[in-house]
Design a protein around this motif. Structure first.
Motif, PDB file in Angstrom:
ATOM      1  N   ALA A   1       0.841  -1.205   0.000  1.00 31.17           N
ATOM      2  CA  ALA A   1       0.000   0.000   0.000  1.00 31.17           C
ATOM      3  C   ALA A   1       0.872   1.249   0.000  1.00 31.17           C
ATOM      4  O   ALA A   1       1.288   1.722   1.060  1.00 31.17           O
ATOM      5  CB  ALA A   1      -0.934   0.000   1.215  1.00 31.17           C
TER       6      ALA A   1
ATOM      7  N   GLU B   1       0.212   4.276  -0.259  1.00 36.65           N
ATOM      8  CA  GLU B   1      -0.357   5.429   0.452  1.00 36.65           C
ATOM      9  C   GLU B   1      -0.485   5.207   1.953  1.00 36.65           C
ATOM     10  O   GLU B   1      -1.036   6.048   2.672  1.00 36.65           O
ATOM     11  CB  GLU B   1      -1.731   5.772  -0.130  1.00 36.65           C
ATOM     12  CG  GLU B   1      -2.886   4.887   0.329  1.00 36.65           C
ATOM     13  CD  GLU B   1      -2.800   3.439  -0.156  1.00 36.65           C
ATOM     14  OE1 GLU B   1      -3.572   2.619   0.358  1.00 36.65           O
ATOM     15  OE2 GLU B   1      -1.976   3.128  -1.026  1.00 36.65           O
TER      16      GLU B   1
ATOM     17  N   PHE C   1      -4.695   2.480   5.443  1.00 37.63           N
ATOM     18  CA  PHE C   1      -4.401   2.239   4.029  1.00 37.63           C
ATOM     19  C   PHE C   1      -5.675   1.769   3.339  1.00 37.63           C
ATOM     20  O   PHE C   1      -6.501   1.083   3.933  1.00 37.63           O
ATOM     21  CB  PHE C   1      -3.307   1.176   3.857  1.00 37.63           C
ATOM     22  CG  PHE C   1      -3.720  -0.210   4.283  1.00 37.63           C
ATOM     23  CD1 PHE C   1      -4.044  -1.170   3.331  1.00 37.63           C
ATOM     24  CD2 PHE C   1      -3.812  -0.548   5.617  1.00 37.63           C
ATOM     25  CE1 PHE C   1      -4.441  -2.449   3.719  1.00 37.63           C
ATOM     26  CE2 PHE C   1      -4.202  -1.813   6.012  1.00 37.63           C
ATOM     27  CZ  PHE C   1      -4.522  -2.772   5.064  1.00 37.63           C
ATOM     28  N   HIS C   2      -5.873   2.163   2.086  1.00 38.97           N
ATOM     29  CA  HIS C   2      -7.002   1.672   1.288  1.00 38.97           C
ATOM     30  C   HIS C   2      -8.332   1.705   2.048  1.00 38.97           C
ATOM     31  O   HIS C   2      -9.101   0.751   2.006  1.00 38.97           O
ATOM     32  CB  HIS C   2      -6.755   0.222   0.838  1.00 38.97           C
ATOM     33  CG  HIS C   2      -5.702   0.062  -0.212  1.00 38.97           C
ATOM     34  ND1 HIS C   2      -5.458   1.001  -1.186  1.00 38.97           N
ATOM     35  CD2 HIS C   2      -4.830  -0.951  -0.443  1.00 38.97           C
ATOM     36  CE1 HIS C   2      -4.465   0.567  -1.971  1.00 38.97           C
ATOM     37  NE2 HIS C   2      -4.066  -0.604  -1.535  1.00 38.97           N
ATOM     38  N   LYS C   3      -8.577   2.773   2.786  1.00 42.76           N
ATOM     39  CA  LYS C   3      -9.789   2.886   3.596  1.00 42.76           C
ATOM     40  C   LYS C   3      -9.894   1.759   4.633  1.00 42.76           C
ATOM     41  O   LYS C   3     -10.980   1.401   5.085  1.00 42.76           O
ATOM     42  CB  LYS C   3     -11.038   2.897   2.713  1.00 42.76           C
ATOM     43  CG  LYS C   3     -11.105   4.091   1.767  1.00 42.76           C
ATOM     44  CD  LYS C   3     -12.382   4.079   0.939  1.00 42.76           C
ATOM     45  CE  LYS C   3     -12.438   5.276   0.006  1.00 42.76           C
ATOM     46  NZ  LYS C   3     -13.670   5.284  -0.815  1.00 42.76           N
ATOM     47  N   SER C   4      -8.747   1.200   5.000  1.00 42.56           N
ATOM     48  CA  SER C   4      -8.677   0.140   5.999  1.00 42.56           C
ATOM     49  C   SER C   4      -7.645   0.523   7.045  1.00 42.56           C
ATOM     50  O   SER C   4      -6.957   1.538   6.919  1.00 42.56           O
ATOM     51  CB  SER C   4      -8.299  -1.201   5.360  1.00 42.56           C
ATOM     52  OG  SER C   4      -9.244  -1.587   4.395  1.00 42.56           O
TER      53      SER C   4
ATOM     54  N   TRP D   1      -2.699  -9.008   1.184  1.00 40.26           N
ATOM     55  CA  TRP D   1      -2.707  -8.300  -0.102  1.00 40.26           C
ATOM     56  C   TRP D   1      -3.505  -9.076  -1.142  1.00 40.26           C
ATOM     57  O   TRP D   1      -4.314  -8.505  -1.883  1.00 40.26           O
ATOM     58  CB  TRP D   1      -1.271  -8.111  -0.580  1.00 40.26           C
ATOM     59  CG  TRP D   1      -1.166  -7.417  -1.898  1.00 40.26           C
ATOM     60  CD1 TRP D   1      -1.193  -6.075  -2.133  1.00 40.26           C
ATOM     61  CD2 TRP D   1      -1.013  -8.039  -3.175  1.00 40.26           C
ATOM     62  NE1 TRP D   1      -1.071  -5.816  -3.477  1.00 40.26           N
ATOM     63  CE2 TRP D   1      -0.964  -6.997  -4.142  1.00 40.26           C
ATOM     64  CE3 TRP D   1      -0.927  -9.370  -3.609  1.00 40.26           C
ATOM     65  CZ2 TRP D   1      -0.816  -7.258  -5.516  1.00 40.26           C
ATOM     66  CZ3 TRP D   1      -0.787  -9.619  -4.962  1.00 40.26           C
ATOM     67  CH2 TRP D   1      -0.730  -8.580  -5.897  1.00 40.26           C
TER      68      TRP D   1
ATOM     69  N   ARG E   1      -7.275  -8.857  -0.595  1.00 36.12           N
ATOM     70  CA  ARG E   1      -7.803  -7.547  -0.964  1.00 36.12           C
ATOM     71  C   ARG E   1      -7.867  -7.400  -2.475  1.00 36.12           C
ATOM     72  O   ARG E   1      -8.797  -6.803  -3.022  1.00 36.12           O
ATOM     73  CB  ARG E   1      -6.950  -6.436  -0.353  1.00 36.12           C
ATOM     74  CG  ARG E   1      -6.993  -6.392   1.172  1.00 36.12           C
ATOM     75  CD  ARG E   1      -6.323  -5.140   1.708  1.00 36.12           C
ATOM     76  NE  ARG E   1      -7.036  -3.952   1.271  1.00 36.12           N
ATOM     77  CZ  ARG E   1      -8.094  -3.453   1.890  1.00 36.12           C
ATOM     78  NH1 ARG E   1      -8.575  -4.053   2.972  1.00 36.12           N
ATOM     79  NH2 ARG E   1      -8.682  -2.366   1.451  1.00 36.12           N
ATOM     80  N   GLN E   2      -6.878  -7.942  -3.180  1.00 39.05           N
ATOM     81  CA  GLN E   2      -6.884  -7.884  -4.646  1.00 39.05           C
ATOM     82  C   GLN E   2      -8.061  -8.654  -5.218  1.00 39.05           C
ATOM     83  O   GLN E   2      -8.620  -8.287  -6.247  1.00 39.05           O
ATOM     84  CB  GLN E   2      -5.567  -8.434  -5.199  1.00 39.05           C
ATOM     85  CG  GLN E   2      -4.355  -7.564  -4.937  1.00 39.05           C
ATOM     86  CD  GLN E   2      -4.441  -6.213  -5.636  1.00 39.05           C
ATOM     87  OE1 GLN E   2      -4.682  -5.196  -4.994  1.00 39.05           O
ATOM     88  NE2 GLN E   2      -4.277  -6.211  -6.936  1.00 39.05           N
TER      89      GLN E   2
ATOM     90  N   HIS F   1     -10.860  -8.885  -3.807  1.00 40.12           N
ATOM     91  CA  HIS F   1     -12.085  -8.283  -3.265  1.00 40.12           C
ATOM     92  C   HIS F   1     -12.856  -9.296  -2.416  1.00 40.12           C
ATOM     93  O   HIS F   1     -14.062  -9.504  -2.598  1.00 40.12           O
ATOM     94  CB  HIS F   1     -12.978  -7.747  -4.400  1.00 40.12           C
ATOM     95  CG  HIS F   1     -12.280  -6.764  -5.287  1.00 40.12           C
ATOM     96  ND1 HIS F   1     -11.993  -5.477  -4.883  1.00 40.12           N
ATOM     97  CD2 HIS F   1     -11.793  -6.886  -6.557  1.00 40.12           C
ATOM     98  CE1 HIS F   1     -11.361  -4.846  -5.875  1.00 40.12           C
ATOM     99  NE2 HIS F   1     -11.231  -5.670  -6.889  1.00 40.12           N
TER     100      HIS F   1
END
Length: 383
Positions: free
Chosen positions: A58, A60, A84-87, A170, A173-174, A176
């Protein structure tokens, strides 16, 4: 020193990361030896993990809520949160040689504003210069399968119940994944300012070695979740004076904590109503980011000094750019209560939002915007 060629007896999924050769460890006068050691291992863990996490998973990712207030967390509780990633994930470091379980303080699980999606178990080895990620789990699994220990107020999971390879996070999350990450938790009941002062007086005494266990969790959590109160608790335990005093900043220097939060002194040019002359006044400002746009939050005295009027003003940092419809600037009392004329909202695009207040000496206020800015944590500004 950790060396990538060192032959570790590990499985391929176990992740070892190097602690930077010269880690930037922030020296601070923590109230107890335990708090000082807790802050140290959290800093080592964070400095090894975050660069790898940004590079591999991530880009960001950032510290939650922000780096400046981390000492107020580490003074009383183990763990560091990363968004990160709204998590969100929480790193739980340990110096224990036997990595047989993940033990998470209740604060990271049962305070709604602190709860995370993932909890990462990290073994820290300062002598050899590495950390090992030996597994992670979700909030849902920790609440439903974890063992709660009422003595030390922790949730624990055996290592066999953890996901050993953090790269699975990861991958899921990829793909979904629709896995439920968080369990439901009850909101915290607010506590009155008088009760807060009593708690600060009692728990701010450094002779109380384990303040998180000294009062019922509901009271402790309500105190801790309030950024301004948490900072006051930390300051008291460390023997520091009130740090967020606006008059003091203007008369002497902005404190180190305030500088880390972005506050700085500057001159504001005022044009009093009905007058052609312009005058300057010394005030404070900091930049904040709201919904991807950068703004300047300003605080300065308005009118004669004996009137004790202070102006909070929000404006865009981009010349000729306006504040969009719906954005609000709001002031609250220390215990987060609204008061008359405490808010300004953009009904149409405007150049600035402002709120003016008359304050008594020593009175404290909390500012916020809606939507909240990035890296926001409540701070009590004293006048």
């Amino acid at each position: 020193m950790f060396n990538a060629s060192t032959p570790f007896p590990i499985e391929s999924y176990q992740l070892y990361l190097e602690i930077p050769p010269s880690p930037q460890v922030q020296e601070r006068n923590y109230s107890t030896a335990g708090a000082d050691r807790r802050a140290w291992i959290n800093q080592l863990c964070l400095q090894a993990f975050l660069p790898w996490f940004r590079e591999e998973i991530a880009p960001e990712a950032k510290i939650y809520p922000n780096a400046a207030v981390l000492p107020s967390f580490w003074e009383v509780v183990n763990g560091t949160a990363i968004s990160f990633h709204k998590s969100r994930l929480v790193l739980i470091p340990t110096l224990a040689i036997d990595d047989d379980e993940l033990r998470v303080p209740q604060e990271w699980v049962d305070i709604p504003e602190w709860a995370a999606d993932y909890y990462v178990a990290v073994q820290v080895n300062p002598d050899d210069g590495w950390i090992k990620i030996f597994g992670y789990t979700t909030h849902q699994k920790l609440k439903t399968k974890g063992v709660y220990d009422a003595v030390d107020r922790t949730y624990s999971l055996e290592v066999e119940d953890l996901i050993a390879d953090i790269n699975v996070l990861w991958v899921s999350r990829q793909l979904h994944s629709k896995e439920a990450l968080r369990a439901e938790i009850a909101p915290l009941a607010p506590i009155a300012k008088t009760q807060t002062e009593n708690l600060l007086e009692r728990l701010g005494n450094a002779d109380v070695k384990f303040p998180r266990l000294a009062v019922p969790f509901s009271l402790w959590a309500a105190l801790l979740v309030h950024g301004g109160w948490r900072q006051r608790l930390c300051d008291r335990r460390q023997g520091l004076p009130e740090q967020q005093s606006i008059p003091h900043w203007l008369q002497t220097e902005v404190t180190n904590l305030a500088q880390q939060l972005g506050w700085g002194k500057r001159e504001f040019v005022l044009a009093p109503a009905g007058m052609r002359s312009r005058e300057s006044v010394l005030g404070l400002s900091r930049q904040i980011i709201i919904a991807g746009n950068t703004y300047e939050l300003c605080i300065f005295p308005s009118g004669a000094s004996e009137d004790h009027i202070w102006r909070f003003e929000l404006r865009s940092t981009i010349p000729s750019s306006q504040i969009p419809v719906g954005l609000s600037l709001r002031l609250l009392t220390e215990d987060l209560q609204p008061f008359e004329n405490n808010q300004d909202t953009a009904i149409t695009p405007v150049d600035s939002l402002y709120v003016e207040v008359i304050l008594e000496s020593g009175e404290g206020l909390i500012w916020e915007t809606q939507p909240l800015p990035d890296d926001y944590d409540q701070e009590i500004l004293r006048f």
